[in-house]
Design a protein around this motif. Sequence first.
Motif, PDB file in Angstrom:
ATOM      1  N   ASP A 198       5.083  -1.138   8.166  1.00  0.00           N
ATOM      2  CA  ASP A 198       4.705  -0.632   6.850  1.00  0.00           C
ATOM      3  C   ASP A 198       4.065  -1.724   6.010  1.00  0.00           C
ATOM      4  OD1 ASP A 198       5.720   1.939   7.307  1.00  0.00           O
ATOM      5  OD2 ASP A 198       7.742   1.294   6.774  1.00  0.00           O
ATOM      6  N   PHE A 199       3.129  -1.312   5.152  1.00  0.00           N
ATOM      7  CA  PHE A 199       2.376  -2.260   4.350  1.00  0.00           C
ATOM      8  C   PHE A 199       2.250  -1.753   2.915  1.00  0.00           C
ATOM      9  CE2 PHE A 199       0.965  -2.060   8.717  1.00  0.00           C
ATOM     10  CZ  PHE A 199       1.259  -3.348   9.144  1.00  0.00           C
ATOM     11  N   SER A 200       2.468  -2.661   1.974  1.00  0.00           N
ATOM     12  CA  SER A 200       2.298  -2.337   0.558  1.00  0.00           C
ATOM     13  C   SER A 200       1.527  -3.455  -0.119  1.00  0.00           C
ATOM     14  CB  SER A 200       3.655  -2.165  -0.136  1.00  0.00           C
ATOM     15  OG  SER A 200       4.255  -0.941   0.203  1.00  0.00           O
ATOM     16  N   ILE A 201       0.621  -3.078  -1.016  1.00  0.00           N
ATOM     17  CA  ILE A 201      -0.092  -4.044  -1.844  1.00  0.00           C
ATOM     18  C   ILE A 201       0.320  -3.794  -3.285  1.00  0.00           C
ATOM     19  CG2 ILE A 201      -2.330  -4.936  -2.585  1.00  0.00           C
ATOM     20  CD1 ILE A 201      -3.485  -4.007   0.057  1.00  0.00           C
ATOM     21  N   ILE A 202       0.822  -4.826  -3.919  1.00  0.00           N
ATOM     22  CA  ILE A 202       1.382  -4.697  -5.272  1.00  0.00           C
ATOM     23  C   ILE A 202       0.864  -5.842  -6.142  1.00  0.00           C
ATOM     24  CG2 ILE A 202       3.513  -4.625  -6.638  1.00  0.00           C
ATOM     25  CD1 ILE A 202       4.940  -3.634  -4.125  1.00  0.00           C
ATOM     26  N   ARG A 203       0.507  -5.517  -7.349  1.00  0.00           N
ATOM     27  CA  ARG A 203       0.124  -6.523  -8.331  1.00  0.00           C
ATOM     28  C   ARG A 203       1.338  -6.851  -9.191  1.00  0.00           C
ATOM     29  NH1 ARG A 203      -3.194 -10.756  -9.533  1.00  0.00           N
ATOM     30  NH2 ARG A 203      -3.255 -11.069 -11.802  1.00  0.00           N
ATOM     31  N   PHE A 204       1.733  -8.121  -9.221  1.00  0.00           N
ATOM     32  CA  PHE A 204       2.870  -8.557 -10.023  1.00  0.00           C
ATOM     33  C   PHE A 204       2.372  -9.360 -11.220  1.00  0.00           C
ATOM     34  CE2 PHE A 204       4.843  -7.990  -5.843  1.00  0.00           C
ATOM     35  CZ  PHE A 204       5.982  -7.268  -6.185  1.00  0.00           C
ATOM     36  N   GLU A 205       2.914  -9.022 -12.390  1.00  0.00           N
ATOM     37  CA  GLU A 205       2.565  -9.741 -13.614  1.00  0.00           C
ATOM     38  C   GLU A 205       3.828  -9.984 -14.427  1.00  0.00           C
ATOM     39  OE1 GLU A 205      -0.282  -7.269 -15.559  1.00  0.00           O
ATOM     40  OE2 GLU A 205      -1.893  -7.699 -14.105  1.00  0.00           O
ATOM     41  N   ARG A 206       3.923 -11.160 -14.996  1.00  0.00           N
ATOM     42  CA  ARG A 206       5.076 -11.508 -15.836  1.00  0.00           C
ATOM     43  C   ARG A 206       4.686 -11.413 -17.300  1.00  0.00           C
ATOM     44  NH1 ARG A 206       9.491 -13.252 -13.405  1.00  0.00           N
ATOM     45  NH2 ARG A 206       9.385 -13.896 -11.212  1.00  0.00           N
ATOM     46  N   ALA A 361      -3.830  -0.038  10.064  1.00  0.00           N
ATOM     47  CA  ALA A 361      -3.005   0.293   8.896  1.00  0.00           C
ATOM     48  C   ALA A 361      -3.195  -0.738   7.790  1.00  0.00           C
ATOM     49  CB  ALA A 361      -1.541   0.379   9.305  1.00  0.00           C
ATOM     50  N   VAL A 362      -3.362  -2.017   8.156  1.00  0.00           N
ATOM     51  CA  VAL A 362      -3.636  -3.049   7.148  1.00  0.00           C
ATOM     52  C   VAL A 362      -4.972  -2.764   6.461  1.00  0.00           C
ATOM     53  CG1 VAL A 362      -4.073  -5.500   6.775  1.00  0.00           C
ATOM     54  CG2 VAL A 362      -2.268  -4.780   8.349  1.00  0.00           C
ATOM     55  N   ASP A 363      -5.980  -2.419   7.255  1.00  0.00           N
ATOM     56  CA  ASP A 363      -7.285  -2.093   6.671  1.00  0.00           C
ATOM     57  C   ASP A 363      -7.194  -0.874   5.754  1.00  0.00           C
ATOM     58  OD1 ASP A 363      -8.425  -4.182   8.060  1.00  0.00           O
ATOM     59  OD2 ASP A 363      -9.120  -2.935   9.724  1.00  0.00           O
ATOM     60  N   GLU A 364      -6.351   0.085   6.133  1.00  0.00           N
ATOM     61  CA  GLU A 364      -6.164   1.270   5.296  1.00  0.00           C
ATOM     62  C   GLU A 364      -5.566   0.900   3.939  1.00  0.00           C
ATOM     63  OE1 GLU A 364      -3.451   5.353   5.297  1.00  0.00           O
ATOM     64  OE2 GLU A 364      -3.848   4.318   7.205  1.00  0.00           O
ATOM     65  N   ALA A 365      -4.600  -0.014   3.958  1.00  0.00           N
ATOM     66  CA  ALA A 365      -3.998  -0.453   2.691  1.00  0.00           C
ATOM     67  C   ALA A 365      -5.025  -1.168   1.825  1.00  0.00           C
ATOM     68  CB  ALA A 365      -2.802  -1.357   2.976  1.00  0.00           C
ATOM     69  N   LEU A 366      -5.825  -2.032   2.423  1.00  0.00           N
ATOM     70  CA  LEU A 366      -6.854  -2.735   1.646  1.00  0.00           C
ATOM     71  C   LEU A 366      -7.860  -1.756   1.049  1.00  0.00           C
ATOM     72  CD1 LEU A 366      -7.554  -5.776   4.010  1.00  0.00           C
ATOM     73  CD2 LEU A 366      -6.548  -5.884   1.722  1.00  0.00           C
TER      74      LEU A 366
END
Length: 438
Positions: A198-206, A361-366
């Motif tokens: 499984d793959f997730s791309i998440i933007r984290f901001e403080r 699947a990685v390309d799909e997430a991107l």
Amino acid sequence: MSARPVIGVDFGTTNTVVSLLAPTGEADLVRFDGLGEGRAPFRSALAFHSEHDHGGGRRIEAGPWAIDAYLDDPGETRFIQSFKSYAASSLFSETTIFGRRYRFEDMLSAFLLQLRKHADAALAELPPRLIVGRPVRFVGANPDADLALSRYETAFRRLGFSEILYAYEPVAAAFFFAKRLTRDATVLVADFGGGTSDFSIIRFERSAGRLDSIPLAQSGVGLAGDAFDYRIIDQLVSPELGKGTSYRDYDNILPIPIRYYAAFARWDQLALLRASRDMRGIRGLVRTALEPDKLKKLVEVLDGEYGYPLYQSVSHLKEALSAEEAARFVFHAGEVSIEKDVRRSEFEGWIGKELAAIAGAVDEALAGANLTPDGVDHVFLTGGSSFVPAVRRMFEDRFGAEKLDSGAELESIAAGLSLIGAEADLTPWCRAAPVSTA
């Protein structure tokens, strides 16, 4: 022991890990000391033992104790592992074990009760809030995620939890990793389990001391470490047991049925093959096989219940090839002896289709995040198959070795789940099941 406010459960295809939120705000992994060495991963396996000597009935075990029960008396034990793979299947309704019917939720309930027993005081009292990990895509040809979560819901509510939430497994791993970040970043988390990648791309901001997240994309594929193991079996072992050979049927020369070897995808399935009608056919083919010694070895592997030691040999080879360019596969059981030298490049060729599916699947997430690899700041690899060099090289080639990070590969999901539970706003991270059967 007072109840903890949050518990996280990473119910995996191969292992299950449980984490409690400690008063310090850290994740406290539950350890199981019954085998002499405290460890967090608890094997996702069940054993039902028929107790004829005690007036009938059955004894249920789980985890490494299930493996011990099966090895002690395989003939009177129904062993089930990787049963998470049935969770999302509408084709699986129930199975009969020693005269009693078990649905998926019944098996999961039995497993959880045994896990809690072996955790002893650590899980004597349970908090009301539970966060359970779930894959992005469940295993199976047409997986029904809502069905899987409804089955989870039934099983976990039987333990007494009043608030049950679900978080994507790579999202939990991302949260665990994000605690280390010192600046805003876009993170790709790759979680390799036994049955799914499984793959997730998440933007984290403080902001004002708070960690905010923006989910950008998720993807997954229903294969991982178990598929790698099967390729090793298929290449090294099955040919020595007759796969690819032939038998004589009067004047015809026919191939040995390949279905006999499909059971090697999971070693517990070998016991079912031994108890099936096919076993009579296999024994009969010994007499007409053109290479009867190989079929005799297949019969011995099945009769001798050699599945578990066989897969131990497979695991040892895979681990060795993660560290060395070449290693020797060694399997000795009874009269069956198989030894072969294997180069890492050979193994990588065997798992080529799986690697291609993972790359897709990685390309799909991107694509879902509308990003190129340059837009990803960090890549966090977790799960057992993240140790496979070909898997790691895939991410190095795409993103650059300097972006890769790892650590707590088998425990980061459970730890992240409990840490998520402490957040004031759980909405960005998890949600309740869409279907409840409570």
